[in-house]
Design a protein around this motif. Structure first.
Motif, PDB file in Angstrom:
ATOM      1  N   GLY A 141      -8.305  -1.660  24.269  1.00  0.00           N
ATOM      2  CA  GLY A 141      -7.403  -1.458  23.179  1.00  0.00           C
ATOM      3  C   GLY A 141      -7.491  -3.398  22.736  1.00  0.00           C
ATOM      4  N   ARG A 142      -7.377  -4.227  23.403  1.00  0.00           N
ATOM      5  CA  ARG A 142      -6.449  -5.544  23.038  1.00  0.00           C
ATOM      6  C   ARG A 142      -8.176  -6.495  23.202  1.00  0.00           C
ATOM      7  NH1 ARG A 142      -1.661  -4.181  26.553  1.00  0.00           N
ATOM      8  NH2 ARG A 142      -3.537  -5.045  28.345  1.00  0.00           N
ATOM      9  N   ILE A 143      -8.854  -5.924  24.469  1.00  0.00           N
ATOM     10  CA  ILE A 143      -9.982  -6.737  24.252  1.00  0.00           C
ATOM     11  C   ILE A 143     -11.030  -5.914  22.808  1.00  0.00           C
ATOM     12  CG2 ILE A 143     -12.163  -6.409  25.091  1.00  0.00           C
ATOM     13  CD1 ILE A 143     -11.748  -5.843  27.851  1.00  0.00           C
ATOM     14  N   LEU A 144     -11.142  -4.886  22.250  1.00  0.00           N
ATOM     15  CA  LEU A 144     -11.380  -4.448  21.477  1.00  0.00           C
ATOM     16  C   LEU A 144     -10.929  -5.239  20.159  1.00  0.00           C
ATOM     17  CD1 LEU A 144     -11.486  -0.919  21.007  1.00  0.00           C
ATOM     18  CD2 LEU A 144     -13.856  -2.658  20.950  1.00  0.00           C
ATOM     19  N   ALA A 145      -9.810  -6.020  19.678  1.00  0.00           N
ATOM     20  CA  ALA A 145      -9.317  -7.172  18.676  1.00  0.00           C
ATOM     21  C   ALA A 145      -9.928  -7.894  18.708  1.00  0.00           C
ATOM     22  CB  ALA A 145      -7.820  -6.350  19.152  1.00  0.00           C
ATOM     23  N   PHE A 171     -23.179  -3.349  19.387  1.00  0.00           N
ATOM     24  CA  PHE A 171     -23.490  -2.905  20.758  1.00  0.00           C
ATOM     25  C   PHE A 171     -22.149  -2.756  21.511  1.00  0.00           C
ATOM     26  CE2 PHE A 171     -25.408  -3.524  24.206  1.00  0.00           C
ATOM     27  CZ  PHE A 171     -26.946  -2.285  24.248  1.00  0.00           C
ATOM     28  N   THR A 172     -21.355  -3.996  21.751  1.00  0.00           N
ATOM     29  CA  THR A 172     -20.409  -4.188  22.667  1.00  0.00           C
ATOM     30  C   THR A 172     -18.756  -3.773  22.026  1.00  0.00           C
ATOM     31  OG1 THR A 172     -21.053  -6.243  22.657  1.00  0.00           O
ATOM     32  CG2 THR A 172     -18.670  -6.348  22.813  1.00  0.00           C
ATOM     33  N   SER A 173     -18.978  -2.929  20.805  1.00  0.00           N
ATOM     34  CA  SER A 173     -17.631  -2.567  20.750  1.00  0.00           C
ATOM     35  C   SER A 173     -18.167  -1.134  21.615  1.00  0.00           C
ATOM     36  CB  SER A 173     -17.090  -2.204  19.403  1.00  0.00           C
ATOM     37  OG  SER A 173     -17.223  -0.974  19.136  1.00  0.00           O
ATOM     38  N   GLY A 174     -19.524  -0.401  21.072  1.00  0.00           N
ATOM     39  CA  GLY A 174     -20.449   1.215  21.357  1.00  0.00           C
ATOM     40  C   GLY A 174     -19.654   1.289  23.250  1.00  0.00           C
ATOM     41  N   SER A 175     -20.085  -0.146  23.751  1.00  0.00           N
ATOM     42  CA  SER A 175     -20.171   0.151  25.541  1.00  0.00           C
ATOM     43  C   SER A 175     -18.793  -0.174  25.396  1.00  0.00           C
ATOM     44  CB  SER A 175     -20.520  -0.699  25.401  1.00  0.00           C
ATOM     45  OG  SER A 175     -22.278  -1.068  25.564  1.00  0.00           O
ATOM     46  N   ILE A 176     -17.597  -1.045  25.336  1.00  0.00           N
ATOM     47  CA  ILE A 176     -16.546  -1.058  25.461  1.00  0.00           C
ATOM     48  C   ILE A 176     -15.686   0.868  25.487  1.00  0.00           C
ATOM     49  CG2 ILE A 176     -13.852  -1.360  24.741  1.00  0.00           C
ATOM     50  CD1 ILE A 176     -14.975  -4.079  24.564  1.00  0.00           C
ATOM     51  N   GLN A 177     -15.926   1.428  24.150  1.00  0.00           N
ATOM     52  CA  GLN A 177     -15.126   2.759  23.990  1.00  0.00           C
ATOM     53  C   GLN A 177     -16.518   3.433  24.798  1.00  0.00           C
ATOM     54  OE1 GLN A 177     -13.557   2.890  19.873  1.00  0.00           O
ATOM     55  NE2 GLN A 177     -15.067   1.315  19.100  1.00  0.00           N
ATOM     56  N   GLN A 178     -17.373   3.422  25.123  1.00  0.00           N
ATOM     57  CA  GLN A 178     -17.934   4.168  26.011  1.00  0.00           C
ATOM     58  C   GLN A 178     -18.617   5.050  24.602  1.00  0.00           C
ATOM     59  OE1 GLN A 178     -16.754   5.410  29.495  1.00  0.00           O
ATOM     60  NE2 GLN A 178     -14.941   4.328  29.741  1.00  0.00           N
ATOM     61  N   LEU A 179     -19.032   4.744  23.709  1.00  0.00           N
ATOM     62  CA  LEU A 179     -19.772   5.423  22.422  1.00  0.00           C
ATOM     63  C   LEU A 179     -21.418   5.135  22.726  1.00  0.00           C
ATOM     64  CD1 LEU A 179     -17.182   5.854  20.235  1.00  0.00           C
ATOM     65  CD2 LEU A 179     -17.103   7.165  21.870  1.00  0.00           C
ATOM     66  N   GLY A 180     -21.840   6.318  23.032  1.00  0.00           N
ATOM     67  CA  GLY A 180     -23.689   5.692  22.766  1.00  0.00           C
ATOM     68  C   GLY A 180     -23.693   5.881  21.276  1.00  0.00           C
ATOM     69  N   TRP A 181     -23.496   7.007  20.094  1.00  0.00           N
ATOM     70  CA  TRP A 181     -23.506   6.583  19.311  1.00  0.00           C
ATOM     71  C   TRP A 181     -23.536   5.222  18.383  1.00  0.00           C
ATOM     72  CZ3 TRP A 181     -20.394   6.386  15.047  1.00  0.00           C
ATOM     73  CH2 TRP A 181     -19.652   6.373  15.153  1.00  0.00           C
ATOM     74  N   LEU A 182     -21.966   4.663  19.005  1.00  0.00           N
ATOM     75  CA  LEU A 182     -22.281   4.140  17.602  1.00  0.00           C
ATOM     76  C   LEU A 182     -22.600   2.576  18.362  1.00  0.00           C
ATOM     77  CD1 LEU A 182     -19.251   2.382  16.234  1.00  0.00           C
ATOM     78  CD2 LEU A 182     -17.730   1.978  18.729  1.00  0.00           C
ATOM     79  N   ARG A 183     -23.121   2.941  20.011  1.00  0.00           N
ATOM     80  CA  ARG A 183     -24.432   1.389  20.229  1.00  0.00           C
ATOM     81  C   ARG A 183     -25.158   1.342  19.796  1.00  0.00           C
ATOM     82  NH1 ARG A 183     -22.825   2.221  25.616  1.00  0.00           N
ATOM     83  NH2 ARG A 183     -24.034   3.920  25.637  1.00  0.00           N
ATOM     84  N   SER A 184     -25.707   3.050  19.116  1.00  0.00           N
ATOM     85  CA  SER A 184     -27.186   2.533  19.325  1.00  0.00           C
ATOM     86  C   SER A 184     -26.990   2.634  17.465  1.00  0.00           C
ATOM     87  CB  SER A 184     -27.428   4.319  18.561  1.00  0.00           C
ATOM     88  OG  SER A 184     -27.195   4.797  19.765  1.00  0.00           O
ATOM     89  N   VAL A 185     -25.324   1.888  16.950  1.00  0.00           N
ATOM     90  CA  VAL A 185     -26.211   1.367  15.180  1.00  0.00           C
ATOM     91  C   VAL A 185     -26.857   0.098  15.305  1.00  0.00           C
ATOM     92  CG1 VAL A 185     -24.163   1.068  13.352  1.00  0.00           C
ATOM     93  CG2 VAL A 185     -24.068   3.131  14.566  1.00  0.00           C
ATOM     94  N   SER A 186     -25.802  -0.498  16.536  1.00  0.00           N
ATOM     95  CA  SER A 186     -25.872  -2.074  16.086  1.00  0.00           C
ATOM     96  C   SER A 186     -27.940  -2.282  16.698  1.00  0.00           C
ATOM     97  CB  SER A 186     -26.094  -2.832  17.637  1.00  0.00           C
ATOM     98  OG  SER A 186     -27.065  -1.093  19.129  1.00  0.00           O
ATOM     99  N   PHE A 187     -28.701  -1.023  16.781  1.00  0.00           N
ATOM    100  CA  PHE A 187     -30.041  -1.520  16.523  1.00  0.00           C
ATOM    101  C   PHE A 187     -30.226  -0.977  14.934  1.00  0.00           C
ATOM    102  CE2 PHE A 187     -29.883   0.116  20.556  1.00  0.00           C
ATOM    103  CZ  PHE A 187     -30.451  -1.028  21.626  1.00  0.00           C
ATOM    104  N   GLY A 188     -30.240  -0.210  14.266  1.00  0.00           N
ATOM    105  CA  GLY A 188     -30.009  -0.393  12.469  1.00  0.00           C
ATOM    106  C   GLY A 188     -28.788  -1.619  11.843  1.00  0.00           C
ATOM    107  N   TRP A 189     -28.684  -2.355  12.189  1.00  0.00           N
ATOM    108  CA  TRP A 189     -28.212  -4.016  12.006  1.00  0.00           C
ATOM    109  C   TRP A 189     -29.153  -5.067  11.971  1.00  0.00           C
ATOM    110  CZ3 TRP A 189     -24.596  -4.720   8.775  1.00  0.00           C
ATOM    111  CH2 TRP A 189     -23.338  -3.434   8.204  1.00  0.00           C
TER     112      TRP A 189
END
Length: 201
Positions: A91-95, A136-154
């Motif tokens: 959580g601190r890394i995400l912040a 991409f980094t946030s999705g990787s930290i949280q182990q959320l593939g769908w959030l990581r995939s949002v980076s490709f949209g950006w």
């Protein structure tokens, strides 16, 4: 007997690890807050340019909105910290990730354009590229593939805005903010509430 005890201990450790992973999931409030604020700013910016309404104050409007937003975001963060019973390393890394990302985008948006390093029309694709890295980094930290995939949209949106620059990029970026930040924020908020309810059982 020892085998059963070992299995029980492993089961408890696994549950603790899973609960910790769930606690690491962002509640999405910051995504929603900044998404609404930036989308509103982009719309105001667009209308000011289209109607040639006090265009020389566009930078000032953005500065006021971003500084006010940062102050409000800090207050929201402190309020959430007081309510939260658990603080995790992830959580601190995400912040730290989003704080550093915010500072970088502030530099891109204000210092980069005002110094004349590049045309202000390219602020949106530059920031979109930076957001892609953060998602991409946030999705990787949280182990959320769908959030990581949002980076490709950006990144896809950034390419379009780089290749086809113009006033229309403000509207494109506003749509991207809604679809790639506010919507994911709402999804994260819903999932966070569900997972916290599950852990509390």
């Amino acid at each position: 007997m020892e085998s059963k005890q070992a299995e029980l201990e492993l089961s408890l450790i696994k549950k603790m690890m899973e609960d910790t992973r769930k606690l690491n999931i962002d509640n999405g409030i910051h995504y929603i807050f900044w998404g609404i604020l930036v989308a509103l700013g982009l719309l105001i910016n667009y209308l000011m340019l289209v109607f040639k309404f006090y265009t020389k104050y566009i930078g000032f409007v953005w500065l006021v909105m971003m500084v006010s937003g940062a102050v409000a975001d800090i207050l929201i963060g402190k309020y959430q910290s007081k309510r939260s019973k658990v603080s995790t390393y992830a959580g601190r890394i995400l912040a730290s990730l989003w704080l550093s990302s915010g500072v970088a985008m502030f530099i891109y948006g204000f210092v980069g354009s005002f110094s004349g390093a590049y045309n202000s029309i390219f602020i949106c694709p530059v920031i979109a590229t930076s957001l892609g890295i953060s998602y991409f980094t946030s999705g990787s930290i949280q182990q959320l593939g769908w959030l990581r995939s949002v980076s490709f949209g950006w990144w896809a949106g950034a390419i379009i805005m780089f290749v086809f620059p113009g006033i229309h990029t403000l509207l494109i970026f506003a749509i991207m903010i809604i679809m790639l930040q506010i919507v994911p924020g709402i999804i994260l908020n819903k999932k966070s509430k569900e997972l916290l309810t599950e852990i509390a059982k």
